[in-house]
Design a protein around this motif. Structure first.
Motif, PDB file in Angstrom:
ATOM      1  N   GLU A   1     -11.390   0.661  -2.764  1.00 36.69           N
ATOM      2  CA  GLU A   1     -11.342   2.089  -2.442  1.00 36.69           C
ATOM      3  C   GLU A   1     -10.092   2.761  -3.016  1.00 36.69           C
ATOM      4  OE1 GLU A   1      -8.811   0.293   0.776  1.00 36.69           O
ATOM      5  OE2 GLU A   1     -10.594  -0.312  -0.305  1.00 36.69           O
ATOM      6  N   CYS A   2      -9.116   1.974  -3.423  1.00 36.12           N
ATOM      7  CA  CYS A   2      -7.895   2.531  -4.022  1.00 36.12           C
ATOM      8  C   CYS A   2      -8.177   2.968  -5.450  1.00 36.12           C
ATOM      9  CB  CYS A   2      -6.774   1.502  -4.008  1.00 36.12           C
ATOM     10  SG  CYS A   2      -6.181   1.158  -2.344  1.00 36.12           S
ATOM     11  N   ARG A   3      -7.612   4.096  -5.825  1.00 33.78           N
ATOM     12  CA  ARG A   3      -7.822   4.623  -7.174  1.00 33.78           C
ATOM     13  C   ARG A   3      -6.855   4.026  -8.183  1.00 33.78           C
ATOM     14  NH1 ARG A   3      -7.888   9.730  -4.472  1.00 33.78           N
ATOM     15  NH2 ARG A   3      -5.859  10.046  -5.394  1.00 33.78           N
ATOM     16  N   SER A   4      -5.720   3.498  -7.700  1.00 38.14           N
ATOM     17  CA  SER A   4      -4.789   2.942  -8.680  1.00 38.14           C
ATOM     18  C   SER A   4      -4.040   1.738  -8.124  1.00 38.14           C
ATOM     19  CB  SER A   4      -3.793   4.004  -9.156  1.00 38.14           C
ATOM     20  OG  SER A   4      -2.873   4.318  -8.142  1.00 38.14           O
ATOM     21  N   PHE A   5      -3.809   0.809  -9.027  1.00 39.77           N
ATOM     22  CA  PHE A   5      -2.971  -0.352  -8.779  1.00 39.77           C
ATOM     23  C   PHE A   5      -1.883  -0.302  -9.848  1.00 39.77           C
ATOM     24  CE2 PHE A   5      -6.877  -1.506  -6.819  1.00 39.77           C
ATOM     25  CZ  PHE A   5      -6.600  -2.454  -5.857  1.00 39.77           C
TER      26      PHE A   5
ATOM     27  N   ALA B   1      -4.564   5.726  -1.460  1.00 37.89           N
ATOM     28  CA  ALA B   1      -5.323   5.451  -2.682  1.00 37.89           C
ATOM     29  C   ALA B   1      -4.569   4.598  -3.693  1.00 37.89           C
ATOM     30  CB  ALA B   1      -5.728   6.767  -3.331  1.00 37.89           C
ATOM     31  N   SER B   2      -3.402   4.037  -3.317  1.00 32.77           N
ATOM     32  CA  SER B   2      -2.597   3.308  -4.308  1.00 32.77           C
ATOM     33  C   SER B   2      -2.023   2.006  -3.749  1.00 32.77           C
ATOM     34  CB  SER B   2      -1.428   4.174  -4.771  1.00 32.77           C
ATOM     35  OG  SER B   2      -1.895   5.352  -5.370  1.00 32.77           O
ATOM     36  N   ILE B   3      -2.026   1.011  -4.611  1.00 33.27           N
ATOM     37  CA  ILE B   3      -1.439  -0.295  -4.303  1.00 33.27           C
ATOM     38  C   ILE B   3      -0.413  -0.623  -5.383  1.00 33.27           C
ATOM     39  CG2 ILE B   3      -1.880  -2.796  -4.190  1.00 33.27           C
ATOM     40  CD1 ILE B   3      -3.154  -1.598  -1.823  1.00 33.27           C
TER      41      ILE B   3
ATOM     42  N   TYR C   1      -9.475  -4.066  -2.134  1.00 32.70           N
ATOM     43  CA  TYR C   1      -8.955  -2.699  -2.034  1.00 32.70           C
ATOM     44  C   TYR C   1      -9.618  -1.791  -3.063  1.00 32.70           C
ATOM     45  CZ  TYR C   1      -5.639  -4.899   1.021  1.00 32.70           C
ATOM     46  OH  TYR C   1      -5.092  -5.608   2.056  1.00 32.70           O
TER      47      TYR C   1
ATOM     48  N   SER D   1       0.078   4.410  -0.747  1.00 30.92           N
ATOM     49  CA  SER D   1      -0.621   5.588  -0.220  1.00 30.92           C
ATOM     50  C   SER D   1      -2.036   5.139   0.122  1.00 30.92           C
ATOM     51  CB  SER D   1      -0.634   6.729  -1.244  1.00 30.92           C
ATOM     52  OG  SER D   1      -1.557   6.449  -2.284  1.00 30.92           O
TER      53      SER D   1
ATOM     54  N   ARG E   1       0.881  -1.167   0.000  1.00 32.25           N
ATOM     55  CA  ARG E   1       0.000   0.000   0.000  1.00 32.25           C
ATOM     56  C   ARG E   1       0.916   1.213   0.000  1.00 32.25           C
ATOM     57  NH1 ARG E   1      -5.855   0.178   2.040  1.00 32.25           N
ATOM     58  NH2 ARG E   1      -6.405   2.118   1.030  1.00 32.25           N
TER      59      ARG E   1
END
Length: 95
Positions: free
Chosen positions: A58-62, A26-28, A56, A24, A22
């Motif tokens: 809720e994360c905006r980007s992987f 919003a990012s994985i 995940y 941030s 993780r």
């Protein structure tokens, strides 16, 4: 940040793992999806990837990085909505 490891077991034996970080709120970053050779071709890697994407959500980007000759990885990640970022290193981003 927080490192995350998920396993997929078959009869108590680890058949596959997914390693995430993780980076941030919003990012994985997906370090690796690895499937034991004897279990490859059974969609176990895809199952773990989908679990991470849903768990995940809720994360905006992987983000994932892999060797540009790994056509199997390209196919799988694109199948689940990842796209190339335009760099030569073939980084795919799911957003």
């Amino acid at each position: 940040m927080r490192n995350l490891v998920y396993t997929y077991r078959v009869n108590k034996e680890i058949a596959a793992v997914v390693l995430l970080e993780r980076t941030s709120a919003a990012s994985i970053y997906i370090y690796q999806v690895a499937v034991d050779k004897k279990y490859q071709g059974n969609k176990i890697g895809s199952t773990l990837l989908l679990y991470a994407l849903k768990h995940y959500q809720e994360c905006r980007s992987f983000t994932v990085w892999f060797e540009d000759k790994n056509t199997a990885a390209i196919h799988i990640y694109e199948k689940y909505g990842f796209r190339f970022d335009g760099l030569k290193t073939k980084v795919l981003i799911y957003a």
